[in-house]
Design an enzyme around this catalytic site. Structure first.
Site, mmCIF file in Angstrom:
data_model
loop_
_atom_site.group_PDB
_atom_site.id
_atom_site.type_symbol
_atom_site.label_atom_id
_atom_site.label_comp_id
_atom_site.label_asym_id
_atom_site.label_seq_id
_atom_site.Cartn_x
_atom_site.Cartn_y
_atom_site.Cartn_z
ATOM 1 N N SER A 132 0.724 -1.265 -0.099
ATOM 2 C CA SER A 132 0.099 0.090 0.001
ATOM 3 C C SER A 132 1.153 1.297 -0.056
ATOM 4 C CB SER A 132 -1.054 -0.025 1.123
ATOM 5 O OG SER A 132 -1.524 0.946 1.366
ATOM 6 N N TYR A 146 -4.567 7.866 -7.452
ATOM 7 C CA TYR A 146 -3.595 7.094 -6.760
ATOM 8 C C TYR A 146 -4.052 6.592 -5.273
ATOM 9 C CZ TYR A 146 0.531 5.666 -4.378
ATOM 10 O OH TYR A 146 1.514 5.016 -3.682
ATOM 11 N N LYS A 150 -5.022 3.139 -3.472
ATOM 12 C CA LYS A 150 -4.477 2.639 -2.364
ATOM 13 C C LYS A 150 -5.302 2.480 -0.973
ATOM 14 C CE LYS A 150 -0.325 2.033 -3.979
ATOM 15 N NZ LYS A 150 -0.018 0.280 -4.251
#
Length: 273
Positions: A132, A146, A150
């Site tokens: 992660s 992004y 994550k």
């Protein structure tokens, strides 16, 4: 019996460094990447299989898993490391690049995991390690895509942690901070439209901060993450989350301790916004 790890995104950075570390520790390594024909270092190592795996290509995932099991008999650990960062104003991103970000960082992780799970479940053991980021617990401006991926990895991993325990399979999350890799190069997809003038002060502030000497000195080397991955795999615990890098510890402690307004205010101040 020698244990085996399968690593996605092993051509550089965290993936390649982890492959070498586990090899040095006496493990078999299945080092996968999109273009194995370009790899000339890992191919020289004994007990290391370098093979193609593109997390957006289902056939390549199935083939790499099958080839790894054929070569070493068993996959004990899957390291879902492949991924990249898409940054820029959300409004500026075309949908094909938005889909590519989620296909790589989320769907690819899920599909690779699904390919390995029947094998691990049949063995009654195994460990899934998902890379992660501090960006799975906090965000920076311009990182909607992004960070969205994550945050998804964190949720997927946390749920898997519950459901796979009964099958004898452990799930781990590693959360690196700033790492001195090529994330700003081929692992970075930046989109901007200067005609969208409202966003430009944020763009300039963020890249000014990321390019600063202070930020460079805070970045950890990939071996820092590789060693945390090693600890996560071998510590014998059911711990879910592992932070990698001093800045990861500091930032995530602050995020946990502060309310939204205070944390956002401090981040804006650091960025000069």
């Amino acid at each position: 019996m020698t244990q085996t790890i399968l690593i996605t995104g092993a051509s550089s950075g965290i993936g390649k460094t982890t492959a070498k570390l586990f090899h040095d520790k006496g493990w078999n390594v299945i080092a996968t990447m999109r273009r194995p024909e370009n790899e000339d270092e890992l191919t020289q190592l004994p007990n290391t299989l370098v093979t193609r795996l593109d997390v957006t290509d289902s056939a390549s995932i199935e083939a790499a898993v099958a080839e790894g099991i054929k070569a070493f008999g068993k996959i004990d650990v899957l390291l879902n490391n492949a991924g990249y960062g898409a940054y820029g104003p959300l409004e500026a991103f075309p949908m094909d690049r938005i889909k590519r970000q989620f296909d790589t960082n989320v769907i690819g992780l899920i599909e690779t995991t699904k390919a390995v799970l029947p094998h691990m479940r049949a063995n009654g053991s195994g460990t899934i390690v998902n890379i992660s980021s501090i960006g799975g617990q906090m965000t920076f401006p311009l990182g909607a895509l992004y960070h969205g991926t994550k945050f998804a990895v964190e949720g997927i991993s946390e749920a898997m942690h519950f459901e796979l325990e009964a099958a004898g399979i452990k799930t781990k999350i590693v959360e690196p901070g700033m790492i001195a890799t090529d994330f700003g190069g081929r692992s970075f997809d930046f989109v901007n439209d200067e005609a969208m003038t409202e966003y430009q002060p944020v763009v300039q502030a963020l890249f000014g901060a990321w390019g600063s000497e202070e930020m460079a000195t805070r970045a950890s080397q990939p071996i820092v993450v590789a060693e945390v991955i090693w600890d996560a795999v071998t510590d014998g615990t059911n711990t879910l989350r592992y932070r990698a890098g001093a800045d990861a510890v500091e930032l995530l402690d602050n995020r946990k301790a502060l309310d939204d307004a205070t944390f956002f205010g401090g981040l804006k101040q650091q960025l000069g916004l």
